[in-house]
Design an enzyme around this catalytic site. Structure first.
Site, PDB file in Angstrom:
ATOM      1  N   SER A 187       7.976  34.942  -8.035  1.00 13.61           N
ATOM      2  CA  SER A 187       8.162  36.052  -7.100  1.00 13.61           C
ATOM      3  C   SER A 187       7.770  35.599  -5.692  1.00 13.61           C
ATOM      4  O   SER A 187       8.328  34.627  -5.185  1.00 13.61           O
ATOM      5  CB  SER A 187       7.357  37.266  -7.574  1.00 13.61           C
ATOM      6  N   ASP A 346      17.023  40.722 -13.087  1.00 20.69           N
ATOM      7  CA  ASP A 346      15.850  40.767 -12.216  1.00 20.69           C
ATOM      8  C   ASP A 346      16.321  41.062 -10.794  1.00 20.69           C
ATOM      9  O   ASP A 346      16.444  40.161  -9.967  1.00 20.69           O
ATOM     10  CB  ASP A 346      15.107  39.435 -12.289  1.00 20.69           C
ATOM     11  N   HIS A 373      12.012  40.556 -14.538  1.00 19.97           N
ATOM     12  CA  HIS A 373      11.211  39.848 -13.542  1.00 19.97           C
ATOM     13  C   HIS A 373       9.970  39.263 -14.224  1.00 19.97           C
ATOM     14  O   HIS A 373       9.214  39.966 -14.886  1.00 19.97           O
ATOM     15  CB  HIS A 373      10.780  40.814 -12.445  1.00 19.97           C
TER      16      HIS A 373
END
Length: 649
Positions: A187, A346, A373
């Site tokens: 991320s 995601d 995710h």
């Protein structure tokens, strides 16, 4: 009576105390399972699952260490800002032994300080995997976050990226370093790792960029040119809580009870060695947190712009100024090998990984699975909900370890270059040198009379369909746009059952259909307002009427560019003249899926996704007229691959 009341109070107190003790015991047991302290087990079955899905040898470096030691310290940057660093070293190290290092940059606290339990002092799963195999692990709080000093004008600022470069410089001067450095993150940390890779630092040999964006504007902030209000707002609140040293609400009451805040730093690095900080570093932590008050509110900045080149007042930059895709263009080629890992649902991060794979020369190893995710949940719409990821997150980590083993240690054979991707609906993995895969062809399904999708339209049925979209329509609480904060499962229920949508369906498929690539909707449309957006949802409908989500796309009309290719800069904005027919090509997010014979394709058009995105127009209704004729051939265009051409390339 007074005696009875006292006895009841004592009993209640004992019951409450027992409950608290039981709860802490449960927390301790769960913590021991979730965050164990020793080396992770690596099973042969996991190695073979890695090889079967991603190709290459089913092997990683052997376990060498069972213990490790943590040292936390402040490292002084060129401008006087001190950055919090955690150094984990396996041990005991024999004299003269040197190690490669992996740096993990983050703005989400490099380590927690916990109450009642010792979770905060334990390395995470990937850390333990690396440490046990003979890697040093370095974790840093980005400036303006966690225990680091400074402030944050915007994400991945030049100062922040320069800090990471200085951390790498520090690493390679240490007596335990062999001079080889990898970077890894998920991320936000994945994007930070990509920036470090783009610096082309000679010591940074490999980067693992996982579940992260490539183009800030298109992948997360303004997909389709529309502000991602839900994410931007909640991400801003989440970060504000972290930067104030408090636990965000999303962590829950138990998390807030157990987590005190970011872990303080114990030492300050000096030329003469480590100098202890007074009071275990708590005064320094509070001073650092006080400086975070100057951080720019990212939501406020995002709401001041509409296009990728516009300057957001508080930040003083455009989204392209802190976007990896533009950074690579400015910095030029890098010698750092990059592995990208992403999940189909995601948000738009599968597109991010595939664009990185196509555009960055060193990013020639890419893995895209049916994952949410973070890669912990399987999101294949043909499989049960809340399923565990296949291959598991542990297997994904092994693929990263194998990548580091080769590039940082020179061990094993080179992991396969190219793209490994999962075909949803088939449970199969394929390997390709390109995306879309070789052999794919574009097949048009025309929007036609009777709400039909047809490969060959009937000229006598030229016409149009008008509808007034329901601007309160939303894609639901488990859409792909929500998993990026909560790492939830992704599924859609009743997506196209709401009123105010325009839908088209195909005849049942005679043979299985395999989609692999980037679908798009070519649309000829008129509106009675000067501003609107189109949301497109593609589903596969089984013979019993159950719908399986395939993919989606969106586009604000002013971003339609030349009609064939959208454009997201202010100088390319195309005005909308009410009543005038315009062409716009709506990109759908990339997907790989097999749809069984007997299923129908269903395409639905909406004018809003109120659960996540800003509304256009901001007030009042809009009526859209979709034209479908030989002159104005509105059509869904699908990238199809024949099943016999889907073998490993």
């Amino acid at each position: 009576m007074r005696f009875l009341s006292s006895r009841l109070v004592r009993r209640a107190f004992v019951a409450l105390a027992s409950l608290v003790v039981l709860l802490l015991l449960v927390v301790w047991i769960v913590g021991t399972v979730v965050l164990p302290s020793g080396p992770p087990d690596v099973e042969d079955s996991q190695l073979h699952a890695m090889s079967a899905a991603f190709g290459g040898d089913p092997a990683v470096s052997p376990e060498r260490y069972e213990e490790w030691e943590l040292t936390s310290f402040y490292l002084l940057m060129r401008d006087g800002v001190e950055i919090a660093v955690d150094l984990w070293l396996p041990g005991p190290l024999e004299d003269g032994v040197t190690l490669p290092a992996v740096v993990f940059p983050t703005r989400y606290w490099r380590r927690w300080e916990t109450r009642f339990v010792s979770w905060g002092d334990r390395p995470w799963s990937m850390d333990r995997l690396l440490l046990s195999r003979g890697y040093a692990v370095i974790k840093t709080d980005a400036r303006g976050s966690g225990a680091s000093f400074g402030s944050r004008p915007y994400p991945w600022s030049p100062d922040e990226v320069s800090d990471y470069e200085e951390v790498v410089d520090w690493v390679i001067t240490q007596p335990w370093s062999d001079g080889n450095v990898g970077v890894q993150g998920t991320s936000y940390g994945g994007t930070a790792a990509e920036f470090i890779a783009g610096l082309n630092h000679p010591a940074v040999r490999a980067a693992a960029v996982e579940f992260s964006l490539y183009d800030v504007y298109r992948d997360i902030a303004f997909p389709g040119g529309v502000l991602n209000e839900w994410f931007v707002s909640r991400w801003g609140m989440f970060n504000a809580a972290l930067d104030a040293g408090t636990v965000p609400e999303v962590i829950g009451l138990l998390g807030k009870a157990l987590v005190r805040g970011p872990a303080p730093v114990e030492y300050r690095w000096t030329p003469g060695g480590l100098a202890p900080l007074p009071d275990d570093g708590r005064p320094a932590l509070q001073k650092a947190i006080a400086q975070h008050a100057a951080n720019v509110n990212i939501e406020d900045a995002a709401r001041r712009v509409a296009f990728r080149d516009q300057i957001a007042g508080p930040a003083g930059v455009s989204t392209d100024d802190f976007s990896p895709h533009a950074f690579h263009e400015r910095a030029g080629p890098t010698d750092t090998a990059i592995i990208s890992i992403a999940g189909w649902y995601d948000g738009a991060y599968a597109r991010a990984a595939l664009e990185r794979f196509r555009q960055v020369p060193g990013a020639d190893t890419c893995i895209v699975g049916a994952w949410n995710h973070g890669g912990r949940k399987g999101v294949d719409p043909f499989e049960p909900r809340n399923a565990e990821a296949t291959p598991s997150r542990a297997v994904q980590r092994l693929a990263v370890l194998r990548f580091f083993d080769y590039h940082l240690k020179g061990q094993g054979t080179e992991p396969p270059k190219g793209l490994s991707y999962e075909i949803m609906g088939a449970g199969a993995w394929q390997h390709s040198a390109t995306w879309p895969p070789a052999g794919s062809t574009m097949q048009a399904y025309h929007l036609w009379a009777g709400n039909r999708l047809v490969p060959q339209p009937d000229e006598s049925l030229d016409g149009f369909d008008s509808f007034t979209p329901d601007l309160t329509h939303g894609s639901g609480p488990n859409a792909r746009w929500r998993t990026q904060l909560g790492q939830d499962d992704v599924f859609y229920t009743g997506l196209t059952d709401a009123p105010g949508l325009l839908s088209f369906s195909s005849e049942p498929l005679e043979t299985p259909m395999r989609i692999a690539g980037d679908p798009q909707l070519r649309l000829f449309v008129a509106a009675d307002r000067e501003d609107f957006a189109v949301y497109v949802y593609l589903e596969a409908v089984d013979p019993e009427g159950q719908r399986h989500y395939v993919t989606e796309g969106s586009l604000r009309a002013v971003c339609r560019g030349d009609g064939a290719t959208p454009a997201f800069t202010s100088d390319a904005a195309s005005s909308v003249i009410p009543g005038e027919v315009m062409e716009m090509t709506v990109p759908l997010l990339p997907v790989a899926m097999q749809i069984p014979a007997g299923y129908r394709l269903r395409l639905s058009l909406a004018g809003a996704d109120s659960d996540y995105f800003a509304r256009h127009p901001a007030q009042g209704p809009v009526t859209l007229t979709v034209h479908r004729s030989q002159m104005r051939p509105s059509a869904l265009v699908l990238p199809l691959v024949a099943p016999h051409k889907m073998a490993h390339e």
